[in-house]
Design a protein around this motif. Structure first.
Motif, mmCIF file in Angstrom:
data_model
loop_
_atom_site.group_PDB
_atom_site.id
_atom_site.type_symbol
_atom_site.label_atom_id
_atom_site.label_comp_id
_atom_site.label_asym_id
_atom_site.label_seq_id
_atom_site.Cartn_x
_atom_site.Cartn_y
_atom_site.Cartn_z
ATOM 1 N N TYR A 1 0.804 -1.219 0.000
ATOM 2 C CA TYR A 1 0.000 0.000 0.000
ATOM 3 C C TYR A 1 0.842 1.277 0.000
ATOM 4 C CZ TYR A 1 -4.228 -2.701 0.548
ATOM 5 O OH TYR A 1 -5.272 -3.564 0.336
ATOM 6 N N SER B 1 -7.041 7.308 2.215
ATOM 7 C CA SER B 1 -5.946 8.092 1.636
ATOM 8 C C SER B 1 -5.749 7.766 0.161
ATOM 9 C CB SER B 1 -4.646 7.861 2.413
ATOM 10 O OG SER B 1 -4.152 6.558 2.220
ATOM 11 N N LEU B 2 -5.811 6.491 -0.198
ATOM 12 C CA LEU B 2 -5.624 6.118 -1.602
ATOM 13 C C LEU B 2 -6.804 6.558 -2.465
ATOM 14 C CD1 LEU B 2 -3.919 2.618 -1.289
ATOM 15 C CD2 LEU B 2 -2.856 4.823 -1.780
ATOM 16 N N ALA C 1 1.603 8.206 -5.839
ATOM 17 C CA ALA C 1 0.471 9.127 -5.986
ATOM 18 C C ALA C 1 0.801 10.498 -5.409
ATOM 19 C CB ALA C 1 -0.770 8.548 -5.308
ATOM 20 N N VAL D 1 -3.081 13.283 2.309
ATOM 21 C CA VAL D 1 -2.932 11.917 1.792
ATOM 22 C C VAL D 1 -1.790 11.211 2.528
ATOM 23 C CG1 VAL D 1 -2.231 10.547 -0.227
ATOM 24 C CG2 VAL D 1 -3.944 12.357 -0.474
ATOM 25 N N ALA E 1 -6.303 10.213 -3.025
ATOM 26 C CA ALA E 1 -5.233 10.399 -4.009
ATOM 27 C C ALA E 1 -5.736 10.095 -5.417
ATOM 28 C CB ALA E 1 -4.034 9.501 -3.667
ATOM 29 N N ALA E 2 -6.487 9.009 -5.570
ATOM 30 C CA ALA E 2 -7.000 8.636 -6.887
ATOM 31 C C ALA E 2 -7.935 9.700 -7.442
ATOM 32 C CB ALA E 2 -7.725 7.284 -6.803
ATOM 33 N N LEU F 1 -2.241 8.115 5.154
ATOM 34 C CA LEU F 1 -1.634 6.842 4.759
ATOM 35 C C LEU F 1 -0.633 6.368 5.813
ATOM 36 C CD1 LEU F 1 -1.204 4.577 2.669
ATOM 37 C CD2 LEU F 1 0.466 6.067 1.542
ATOM 38 N N PRO G 1 2.177 2.488 -3.921
ATOM 39 C CA PRO G 1 1.302 3.320 -4.760
ATOM 40 C C PRO G 1 0.969 4.660 -4.101
ATOM 41 C CG PRO G 1 0.096 1.402 -3.957
ATOM 42 C CD PRO G 1 1.531 1.218 -3.567
ATOM 43 N N GLY G 2 0.927 4.693 -2.760
ATOM 44 C CA GLY G 2 0.667 5.956 -2.079
ATOM 45 C C GLY G 2 1.787 6.956 -2.302
ATOM 46 N N THR H 1 -6.019 3.751 5.284
ATOM 47 C CA THR H 1 -5.249 3.521 4.062
ATOM 48 C C THR H 1 -6.135 3.676 2.835
ATOM 49 O OG1 THR H 1 -3.691 2.062 5.198
ATOM 50 C CG2 THR H 1 -3.866 1.813 2.803
ATOM 51 N N TRP H 2 -7.286 3.055 2.851
ATOM 52 C CA TRP H 2 -8.193 3.145 1.704
ATOM 53 C C TRP H 2 -8.664 4.578 1.482
ATOM 54 C CZ3 TRP H 2 -11.490 -1.734 3.180
ATOM 55 C CH2 TRP H 2 -10.773 -2.885 2.817
#
Length: 135
Positions: free
Chosen positions: A62, A121-122, A69, A86, A125-126, A90, A65-66, A118-119
Motif C-alpha cells: 500500500y 488516503s488512496l 500518488a 494523503v 489520491a485517486a 496513509l 502506490p501511495g 489507508t483506503w
C-alpha cells in the motif's frame, strides 16, 4: 520551480521518507524474528513471523502506490495540504495496521482502522489525480 510546487514536493518527500522508515522498521522486525526463531527463509510456520512478514508485506503493497500518488499529485499541481492529508492519513493507517497485526491475533480494531485510513488516503489520491489530470 514555483514555491507552490516546491512545497507540494516537500510534502511528498516528507511522507514518503517516513513511510520508507516504517518499512525499514518492519523489515527489521522480520529479520530479528527470523534470527530468533532460526528461520532462514519465509516464516517457518511461526505465527509471530507470519504476522511480522504480513505487516511488512502489507505496508509495501500500500505504501508504494501511495508514495507514487503523492509525487504525481505534487507534479500535477495539487495543493500542499492535499499531499500532506494523503501522506499523513496513509502513514497513520500503515502504522495502526502494522500494530494491529504485530500485537493482536485474528481480526483486530487496529487492522480495521488501519485499512480504513489507508483506503481513504488512496481514494483521495485517486480522485485528486483524476481531477488534476482532466482539468
Amino acid at each position: 520551480m514555483t514555491p507552490h510546487l516546491m512545497l507540494a514536493l516537500q510534502a511528498a518527500g516528507l511522507w514518503s521518507g517516513l513511510l520508507i522508515l516504517l518499512l525499514l522498521v518492519l523489515s527489521g522486525v522480520v529479520s530479528s524474528g527470523r534470527r530468533r526463531h532460526l528461520v532462514s527463509f519465509g516464516d517457518g510456520g511461526n505465527p509471530e513471523l507470519q504476522s511480522a512478514t504480513r505487516a511488512f508485506g502489507n505496508c509495501v503493497e500500500y505504501a508504494a502506490p501511495g508514495m507514487a500518488a503523492m509525487g504525481l499529485l505534487a507534479v500535477l499541481g495539487a495543493e500542499p495540504w492535499m499531499v500532506h492529508a494523503v501522506g499523513g492519513t496513509l502513514f497513520a493507517g500503515r502504522i495502526i495496521h502494522a500494530l494491529g497485526l504485530l500485537f493482536q491475533t485474528g481480526p483486530s480494531l487496529g487492522r480495521v482502522l488501519g485499512m480504513g485510513l489507508t483506503w481513504i488516503s488512496l481514494l483521495a489520491a485517486a480522485v485528486g489525480l483524476i481531477a488534476y489530470a482532466i482539468v
